[in-house]
Structures are given as C-alpha cells and as structure tokens.
Design a protein around this motif. Structure first.
Motif, PDB file in Angstrom:
ATOM      1  N   TRP A  15      48.979  45.450  41.418  1.00 30.03           N
ATOM      2  CA  TRP A  15      49.771  45.380  42.656  1.00 30.03           C
ATOM      3  C   TRP A  15      49.380  46.498  43.611  1.00 30.03           C
ATOM      4  CZ3 TRP A  15      53.260  48.800  44.874  1.00 30.03           C
ATOM      5  CH2 TRP A  15      54.096  48.287  45.872  1.00 30.03           C
ATOM      6  N   ASN A  18      45.997  45.644  45.157  1.00 29.33           N
ATOM      7  CA  ASN A  18      46.181  44.579  46.141  1.00 29.33           C
ATOM      8  C   ASN A  18      46.852  45.090  47.408  1.00 29.33           C
ATOM      9  OD1 ASN A  18      45.463  41.637  45.364  1.00 29.33           O
ATOM     10  ND2 ASN A  18      46.230  42.514  43.464  1.00 29.33           N
ATOM     11  N   SER A  19      47.707  46.087  47.260  1.00 25.14           N
ATOM     12  CA  SER A  19      48.429  46.625  48.409  1.00 25.14           C
ATOM     13  C   SER A  19      47.511  47.362  49.377  1.00 25.14           C
ATOM     14  CB  SER A  19      49.541  47.568  47.939  1.00 25.14           C
ATOM     15  OG  SER A  19      50.491  46.885  47.157  1.00 25.14           O
ATOM     16  N   GLU A  40      43.363  38.413  37.354  1.00 22.26           N
ATOM     17  CA  GLU A  40      44.696  37.807  37.299  1.00 22.26           C
ATOM     18  C   GLU A  40      44.624  36.609  36.363  1.00 22.26           C
ATOM     19  OE1 GLU A  40      46.232  36.769  41.103  1.00 22.26           O
ATOM     20  OE2 GLU A  40      46.218  38.826  41.875  1.00 22.26           O
ATOM     21  N   LEU A  46      39.768  38.908  42.685  1.00 24.10           N
ATOM     22  CA  LEU A  46      39.561  39.590  43.961  1.00 24.10           C
ATOM     23  C   LEU A  46      38.547  40.708  43.777  1.00 24.10           C
ATOM     24  CD1 LEU A  46      40.746  39.644  46.901  1.00 24.10           C
ATOM     25  CD2 LEU A  46      42.348  41.381  46.095  1.00 24.10           C
ATOM     26  N   LYS A  58      37.603  42.973  51.275  1.00 28.08           N
ATOM     27  CA  LYS A  58      37.299  42.145  50.111  1.00 28.08           C
ATOM     28  C   LYS A  58      36.072  41.284  50.385  1.00 28.08           C
ATOM     29  CE  LYS A  58      40.140  38.135  51.387  1.00 28.08           C
ATOM     30  NZ  LYS A  58      41.192  37.193  50.942  1.00 28.08           N
TER      31      LYS A  58
END
Length: 208
Positions: A15, A18-19, A40, A46, A58
């Motif tokens: 998380w 991703n943030s 995931e 990602l 990304k």
C-alpha cells in the motif's frame, strides 16, 4: 525505510509503494526508487521506478521477462562495486529478504511469472558501500495524539562476516540486528526524506 508504523501495520508495505504513484494529472512524488515490481495475489501487478526527472512513475505494461532481466542486469552491471554480480532483492510477506545473483535470477525466472504467494516485491539490486552491505532504516512514528513525531535511524548489515563474498544471502526478520545509527549527516538526510514521503502519502491518501 519504515514509515508511520500504524499505517504500515494497517495497510501493508505494498500500500505504501502504491501510494507513491500519483493518479493521472496529480503531482508526482519525487524520491529515488530503484525499479520495483510489486506483487498482488501471487502475480506481478505494477512496475515502479524513478524517471530522469526524479518522479515516481510506472511502466505502462509489465514487460516480458527478457525486458526485466535486461533492465535488472544493466542496473547491476552499472555498479562497479557489485563484484559478485548480485542482481535482485526478493522481498517476502514475513519481512525476510533474499538477495540473488545473476545466475540465480535467471534460474528462478525460467518460469515466469513467479507464482509465489509470499512474494511482495522484486527490486533491482543496489550495492551498499563497504564490505558489510550496511543498510540504514529510518522510522517515523507519532508519539502522541497531538502530532508529536519521533524519528529513529538504525542500521544493519546484509552481509554477515561469515557470508561476505558468498553469492546467496537470506535475511529473515528475526536475524536482523538493528543498531542505532550515529551517522549524523545520514540520519538528518533520512529524517528529511522520510518526512517528505509521509507528507506526500498523507495528502495523496487523505489520511494521517
């Protein structure tokens, strides 16, 4: 680097990563991030990295394994101090860390993607200075409900003396011995970097 432990404990390390990726049109985070492939549901999901402008972005698509091998290989070979040709960090859900060399990485990716539910991320290898492979860990946490913050920098070695020079190192969370860092300049730099990351994620996720 460790962030606000409450957020990490609640949402997990993936998380946090991703943030750091901003939605289209929003201000991007500006930190140095080695190429990181996040997992995931036991699958690569990602690929994050820092571009030439210093922004976290990304890959538009998860490239073929040949492209991944090529990228990680170029990153490893660009580091003259990486004399053992280590190529990648494999990070697991139990906070253990595996460092693999080029030959091992080639073998383990012969079947792609890696179907391992314990993998959190695969990262390009960065050689630490010195023969002990010292890593610095900066922790940022709230000390009270009034917003007082405590930061702490600790260090640990990734190449124990008996294993220095070996090609395969496996570090489990219970084997890592943290020591308080007395490197004032490094501590200050990490405090500043961690605070900037925390502020960015708080704004991005609208949480504290």
């Amino acid at each position: 680097m460790a962030m606000n432990s409450r957020l990490v404990d609640t949402f997990g390390g993936a998380w946090v990563f991703n943030s750091l990726l901003a939605p289209e049109g929003q201000i991007r985070s500006r930190i140095g991030m080695i190429d990181t492939i996040l997992y995931e549901n036991a699958q690569p999901a990602l690929w994050l990295f820092t571009n030439r402008s210093g922004e976290v972005v990304k890959k538009r698509t998860l490239a073929s394994i040949d492209a991944i091998r090529d990228r990680f290989s170029r990153l490893a070979l660009a580091q003259k101090s990486n004399v053992y040709n280590k190529m990648a960090f494999i990070r697991f859900r139990d906070n253990s860390l595996q460092i693999v060399d080029a030959h091992e990485f080639l073998d383990m990716t012969a079947s792609w993607p890696l179907n391992d539910s314990n993998i959190v991320a695969i990262q390009g290898y960065v050689q630490s200075r010195g023969n002990a492979g010292t890593v610095y860990r900066n922790t940022y946490d709230l000390a009270s409900d009034k917003g007082k913050v405590i930061t702490t920098t600790q260090s640990y070695i990734t190449l124990p003396e008996k294993e220095r020079g070996e090609n395969r190192i496996m570090l489990n969370s219970n084997e890592v011995i943290l020591q308080k860092s007395n490197a004032g300049r490094i501590n200050s730099a990490l405090d500043k970097a961690t605070e900037e990351i925390v502020r960015y994620i708080e704004a991005r996720r609208r949480t504290r």
